[in-house]
Write a protein that holds these residues in place. Sequence first.
Motif, PDB file in Angstrom:
ATOM      1  N   ARG A 106     -22.587 -37.896  20.280  1.00  0.00           N
ATOM      2  CA  ARG A 106     -23.674 -37.352  19.478  1.00  0.00           C
ATOM      3  C   ARG A 106     -23.489 -37.642  17.992  1.00  0.00           C
ATOM      4  O   ARG A 106     -24.430 -37.649  17.240  1.00  0.00           O
ATOM      5  CB  ARG A 106     -23.865 -35.868  19.721  1.00  0.00           C
ATOM      6  CG  ARG A 106     -22.823 -34.985  19.092  1.00  0.00           C
ATOM      7  CD  ARG A 106     -23.133 -33.545  19.428  1.00  0.00           C
ATOM      8  NE  ARG A 106     -22.159 -32.721  18.765  1.00  0.00           N
ATOM      9  CZ  ARG A 106     -22.377 -31.511  18.372  1.00  0.00           C
ATOM     10  NH1 ARG A 106     -23.537 -30.948  18.598  1.00  0.00           N
ATOM     11  NH2 ARG A 106     -21.442 -30.814  17.791  1.00  0.00           N
ATOM     12  N   TYR A 107     -22.264 -37.860  17.557  1.00  0.00           N
ATOM     13  CA  TYR A 107     -22.014 -38.158  16.155  1.00  0.00           C
ATOM     14  C   TYR A 107     -22.388 -39.587  15.807  1.00  0.00           C
ATOM     15  O   TYR A 107     -22.595 -39.899  14.670  1.00  0.00           O
ATOM     16  CB  TYR A 107     -20.536 -37.907  15.820  1.00  0.00           C
ATOM     17  CG  TYR A 107     -20.169 -36.463  15.929  1.00  0.00           C
ATOM     18  CD1 TYR A 107     -20.441 -35.578  14.895  1.00  0.00           C
ATOM     19  CD2 TYR A 107     -19.580 -35.965  17.074  1.00  0.00           C
ATOM     20  CE1 TYR A 107     -20.115 -34.242  14.988  1.00  0.00           C
ATOM     21  CE2 TYR A 107     -19.245 -34.635  17.182  1.00  0.00           C
ATOM     22  CZ  TYR A 107     -19.521 -33.771  16.142  1.00  0.00           C
ATOM     23  OH  TYR A 107     -19.205 -32.449  16.237  1.00  0.00           O
ATOM     24  N   ARG A 108     -22.453 -40.451  16.766  1.00  0.00           N
ATOM     25  CA  ARG A 108     -22.731 -41.864  16.524  1.00  0.00           C
ATOM     26  C   ARG A 108     -24.120 -42.266  16.982  1.00  0.00           C
ATOM     27  O   ARG A 108     -24.475 -43.413  16.903  1.00  0.00           O
ATOM     28  CB  ARG A 108     -21.700 -42.714  17.254  1.00  0.00           C
ATOM     29  CG  ARG A 108     -20.320 -42.462  16.732  1.00  0.00           C
ATOM     30  CD  ARG A 108     -19.367 -43.448  17.358  1.00  0.00           C
ATOM     31  NE  ARG A 108     -18.045 -43.070  16.934  1.00  0.00           N
ATOM     32  CZ  ARG A 108     -17.002 -43.077  17.700  1.00  0.00           C
ATOM     33  NH1 ARG A 108     -17.094 -43.457  18.943  1.00  0.00           N
ATOM     34  NH2 ARG A 108     -15.834 -42.713  17.237  1.00  0.00           N
ATOM     35  N   GLY A 109     -24.886 -41.386  17.525  1.00  0.00           N
ATOM     36  CA  GLY A 109     -26.204 -41.721  18.043  1.00  0.00           C
ATOM     37  C   GLY A 109     -26.134 -41.992  19.528  1.00  0.00           C
ATOM     38  O   GLY A 109     -25.697 -43.050  19.945  1.00  0.00           O
ATOM     39  N   ASN A 110     -26.512 -41.012  20.306  1.00  0.00           N
ATOM     40  CA  ASN A 110     -26.402 -41.143  21.759  1.00  0.00           C
ATOM     41  C   ASN A 110     -27.597 -41.923  22.304  1.00  0.00           C
ATOM     42  O   ASN A 110     -28.494 -41.374  22.902  1.00  0.00           O
ATOM     43  CB  ASN A 110     -26.266 -39.774  22.418  1.00  0.00           C
ATOM     44  CG  ASN A 110     -27.330 -38.788  21.956  1.00  0.00           C
ATOM     45  OD1 ASN A 110     -28.154 -39.101  21.113  1.00  0.00           O
ATOM     46  ND2 ASN A 110     -27.317 -37.605  22.510  1.00  0.00           N
ATOM     47  N   GLN A 111     -27.546 -43.233  22.142  1.00  0.00           N
ATOM     48  CA  GLN A 111     -28.644 -44.110  22.506  1.00  0.00           C
ATOM     49  C   GLN A 111     -28.561 -44.647  23.924  1.00  0.00           C
ATOM     50  O   GLN A 111     -29.513 -45.233  24.416  1.00  0.00           O
ATOM     51  CB  GLN A 111     -28.690 -45.289  21.539  1.00  0.00           C
ATOM     52  CG  GLN A 111     -28.835 -44.867  20.106  1.00  0.00           C
ATOM     53  CD  GLN A 111     -28.582 -46.026  19.161  1.00  0.00           C
ATOM     54  OE1 GLN A 111     -28.506 -47.178  19.564  1.00  0.00           O
ATOM     55  NE2 GLN A 111     -28.451 -45.714  17.899  1.00  0.00           N
TER      56      GLN A 111
END
Length: 133
Positions: free
Chosen positions: A3-8
Amino acid sequence: WARYRGNQYVVLPLNIFVCTTCSGIHREMQHRIKGVNMSTFSTDEIKALEKGGNSVGKATWMARWNATDGTPPAEGEVEKLRKHIKDKYEHKRWYSDTPAAAPQPPVQPVSAGQPAAFAAAPAPPPSAAPPAA
């Protein structure tokens, strides 16, 4: 976690959400990956993600982790991330069949037609250090 890095992306065998860098490492490990915004998910996949997710994954795959294991690698440390992910999922270094209790995340609003499993995670506080995927 992701979630800190963008859960793409979603790692389907593990039912977790990861960033672009970690999705590439999971692909190297032959894990099936789907993009959150670019893919269609079956009803079974959505149900699995609703039962899983990053909190459940962390409680299972990081159950035996402690401070003496060090801090997870930073986003730009790709080789260290690769080793960490392989230690976690291939070697099951911190895995437990009896996972620690997964913390219950706060309920997030979901837009119409969007399954709860795909609700955006809240932004981390500015002082939070980003854990590895």
